[in-house]
Design a protein around this motif. Sequence first.
Motif, PDB file in Angstrom:
ATOM      1  N   VAL A   1       0.831  -1.213   0.000  1.00  0.00           N
ATOM      2  CA  VAL A   1       0.000   0.000   0.000  1.00  0.00           C
ATOM      3  C   VAL A   1       0.865   1.262   0.000  1.00  0.00           C
ATOM      4  O   VAL A   1       0.599   2.215  -0.740  1.00  0.00           O
ATOM      5  N   LYS A   2       1.913   1.280   0.830  1.00  0.00           N
ATOM      6  CA  LYS A   2       2.701   2.499   1.019  1.00  0.00           C
ATOM      7  C   LYS A   2       3.862   2.651   0.048  1.00  0.00           C
ATOM      8  O   LYS A   2       4.384   3.753  -0.121  1.00  0.00           O
ATOM      9  N   SER A   3       4.288   1.559  -0.591  1.00  0.00           N
ATOM     10  CA  SER A   3       5.434   1.625  -1.503  1.00  0.00           C
ATOM     11  C   SER A   3       4.962   1.388  -2.935  1.00  0.00           C
ATOM     12  O   SER A   3       4.612   0.265  -3.303  1.00  0.00           O
ATOM     13  N   LYS A   4       4.974   2.434  -3.728  1.00  0.00           N
ATOM     14  CA  LYS A   4       4.508   2.324  -5.121  1.00  0.00           C
ATOM     15  C   LYS A   4       5.360   1.355  -5.950  1.00  0.00           C
ATOM     16  O   LYS A   4       4.808   0.563  -6.723  1.00  0.00           O
ATOM     17  N   PRO A   5       6.703   1.375  -5.834  1.00  0.00           N
ATOM     18  CA  PRO A   5       7.500   0.412  -6.616  1.00  0.00           C
ATOM     19  C   PRO A   5       7.180  -1.046  -6.277  1.00  0.00           C
ATOM     20  O   PRO A   5       7.095  -1.879  -7.182  1.00  0.00           O
ATOM     21  N   ILE A   6       7.003  -1.342  -4.985  1.00  0.00           N
ATOM     22  CA  ILE A   6       6.668  -2.714  -4.587  1.00  0.00           C
ATOM     23  C   ILE A   6       5.283  -3.089  -5.099  1.00  0.00           C
ATOM     24  O   ILE A   6       5.076  -4.199  -5.617  1.00  0.00           O
ATOM     25  N   ARG A   7       4.329  -2.175  -4.966  1.00  0.00           N
ATOM     26  CA  ARG A   7       2.961  -2.450  -5.418  1.00  0.00           C
ATOM     27  C   ARG A   7       2.938  -2.731  -6.917  1.00  0.00           C
ATOM     28  O   ARG A   7       2.321  -3.695  -7.365  1.00  0.00           O
ATOM     29  N   GLY A   8       3.634  -1.897  -7.677  1.00  0.00           N
ATOM     30  CA  GLY A   8       3.665  -2.101  -9.122  1.00  0.00           C
ATOM     31  C   GLY A   8       4.337  -3.415  -9.507  1.00  0.00           C
ATOM     32  O   GLY A   8       3.859  -4.131 -10.391  1.00  0.00           O
ATOM     33  N   ALA A   9       5.439  -3.748  -8.817  1.00  0.00           N
ATOM     34  CA  ALA A   9       6.147  -4.995  -9.123  1.00  0.00           C
ATOM     35  C   ALA A   9       5.298  -6.213  -8.765  1.00  0.00           C
ATOM     36  O   ALA A   9       5.305  -7.221  -9.485  1.00  0.00           O
ATOM     37  N   MET A  10       4.556  -6.136  -7.651  1.00  0.00           N
ATOM     38  CA  MET A  10       3.687  -7.247  -7.258  1.00  0.00           C
ATOM     39  C   MET A  10       2.559  -7.451  -8.272  1.00  0.00           C
ATOM     40  O   MET A  10       2.222  -8.591  -8.613  1.00  0.00           O
ATOM     41  N   PHE A  11       1.989  -6.354  -8.769  1.00  0.00           N
ATOM     42  CA  PHE A  11       0.936  -6.474  -9.778  1.00  0.00           C
ATOM     43  C   PHE A  11       1.479  -7.082 -11.072  1.00  0.00           C
ATOM     44  O   PHE A  11       0.807  -7.875 -11.732  1.00  0.00           O
ATOM     45  N   ARG A  12       2.703  -6.720 -11.435  1.00  0.00           N
ATOM     46  CA  ARG A  12       3.300  -7.287 -12.645  1.00  0.00           C
ATOM     47  C   ARG A  12       3.552  -8.785 -12.484  1.00  0.00           C
ATOM     48  O   ARG A  12       3.413  -9.563 -13.435  1.00  0.00           O
ATOM     49  N   VAL A  13       3.935  -9.201 -11.271  1.00  0.00           N
ATOM     50  CA  VAL A  13       4.110 -10.635 -11.024  1.00  0.00           C
ATOM     51  C   VAL A  13       2.779 -11.364 -11.172  1.00  0.00           C
ATOM     52  O   VAL A  13       2.697 -12.434 -11.794  1.00  0.00           O
ATOM     53  N   LEU A  14       1.719 -10.786 -10.607  1.00  0.00           N
ATOM     54  CA  LEU A  14       0.396 -11.417 -10.683  1.00  0.00           C
ATOM     55  C   LEU A  14      -0.105 -11.504 -12.126  1.00  0.00           C
ATOM     56  O   LEU A  14      -0.782 -12.464 -12.508  1.00  0.00           O
ATOM     57  N   ARG A  15       0.243 -10.471 -12.925  1.00  0.00           N
ATOM     58  CA  ARG A  15      -0.205 -10.479 -14.329  1.00  0.00           C
ATOM     59  C   ARG A  15       0.731 -11.269 -15.219  1.00  0.00           C
ATOM     60  O   ARG A  15       0.440 -11.463 -16.401  1.00  0.00           O
ATOM     61  N   GLY A  16       1.878 -11.668 -14.686  1.00  0.00           N
ATOM     62  CA  GLY A  16       2.826 -12.455 -15.463  1.00  0.00           C
ATOM     63  C   GLY A  16       3.574 -11.666 -16.497  1.00  0.00           C
ATOM     64  O   GLY A  16       4.065 -12.216 -17.487  1.00  0.00           O
ATOM     65  N   LYS A  17       3.676 -10.339 -16.301  1.00  0.00           N
ATOM     66  CA  LYS A  17       4.359  -9.498 -17.279  1.00  0.00           C
ATOM     67  C   LYS A  17       5.858  -9.483 -17.010  1.00  0.00           C
ATOM     68  O   LYS A  17       6.320  -9.752 -15.922  1.00  0.00           O
ATOM     69  N   ASP A  18       6.621  -9.135 -18.047  1.00  0.00           N
ATOM     70  CA  ASP A  18       8.077  -9.008 -17.908  1.00  0.00           C
ATOM     71  C   ASP A  18       8.407  -7.857 -16.975  1.00  0.00           C
ATOM     72  O   ASP A  18       7.749  -6.812 -16.979  1.00  0.00           O
ATOM     73  N   GLN A  19       9.441  -8.056 -16.191  1.00  0.00           N
ATOM     74  CA  GLN A  19       9.836  -7.074 -15.200  1.00  0.00           C
ATOM     75  C   GLN A  19      10.930  -6.166 -15.757  1.00  0.00           C
ATOM     76  O   GLN A  19      11.645  -6.510 -16.715  1.00  0.00           O
ATOM     77  N   THR A  20      11.036  -4.973 -15.166  1.00  0.00           N
ATOM     78  CA  THR A  20      12.022  -4.001 -15.631  1.00  0.00           C
ATOM     79  C   THR A  20      12.954  -3.612 -14.493  1.00  0.00           C
ATOM     80  O   THR A  20      12.679  -3.884 -13.346  1.00  0.00           O
TER      81      THR A  20
END
Length: 320
Positions: free
Chosen positions: A301-320
Amino acid sequence: MFPSQSYINISFFQPQSFLMTGIPGLETVRGWISIPFSSMYTMALTGNCLILLAVKRTHSLHQPMYYFLCMLALSDVGLTLSTMPSTLAVLWFDYRFIGFHTCLIQMFFLHSFSVVESSVLLAMSFDRFVAISNPLRYTSVLTNNVIIRIGAVIVARATLSLFPVPFLLKRLNYCPGKVLLSHSFCFHADVMKLACADITVNILYGLYVVLSTVGVDSLLIVMSYVLILHTVMGLASPRERVRALNTCVTHILAVLVFYIPVIGVSMIHRFGKHLPHVVHALVAYVYLVVPPVLNPIIYSVKSKPIRGAMFRVLRGKDQT
């Protein structure tokens, strides 16, 4: 029927098994109680594993702050797995027996992961202090080698501190009629009270471990934030002050989530002997189950980079 007991000789007795307790007074609704407990264990494991995957797969998160967050997630996973099997066995199947040696092993890992979590929170406060007081040297001070050494020291500290505890309990003579634990897992204070012997050494060593680990860590965390506040107050711009303090919010919340239940458990064991057993049980569950559940929520909730990375993992997208 309770498993047969094994006598070593007339004057020395150790039970083959202990009898665990769920939540006293609520045995008739244990099936319903198992639902929130199962949900919390699932959330704890899923959330912390997501953090680990998110940091691993996202190159931009390969920074000291997030490496320490991974250590926190690993300690939460370990703490969850330490209590989950026995707790769910009691709640799901009403299986309340735990072998003597299994109990000692569970107790060792349970308390070890608690010490690890406290140490990681201390390391994270040092990370925040370096990042705020000397941002230009942040990555040069907290290099990968330094972080690995800090992690190794944390594990060694917890292991060496807790290693004598099972042996101190194993040497005790136990009462044949006292085999009932107060929880669905093995606490040091809970097990040693079942002994029919002098437990002064156990009490003193347990106090030493608490003071030398969680006690020292909490004082050093407070000192680090005093230094952080001193540094922040020296910044000229109010906007810079707010920005600097905002980087500490997630860590402060994680510290509160861990240390408030720790203080609660300590106070209950020392001064709450007159309270109902259900209060002791609930406080212990809050101490062991709630922090692993809340930490991933706080950081997502408080860390935007962590939140975005977690959503990308759930969606199975390539990470940057």
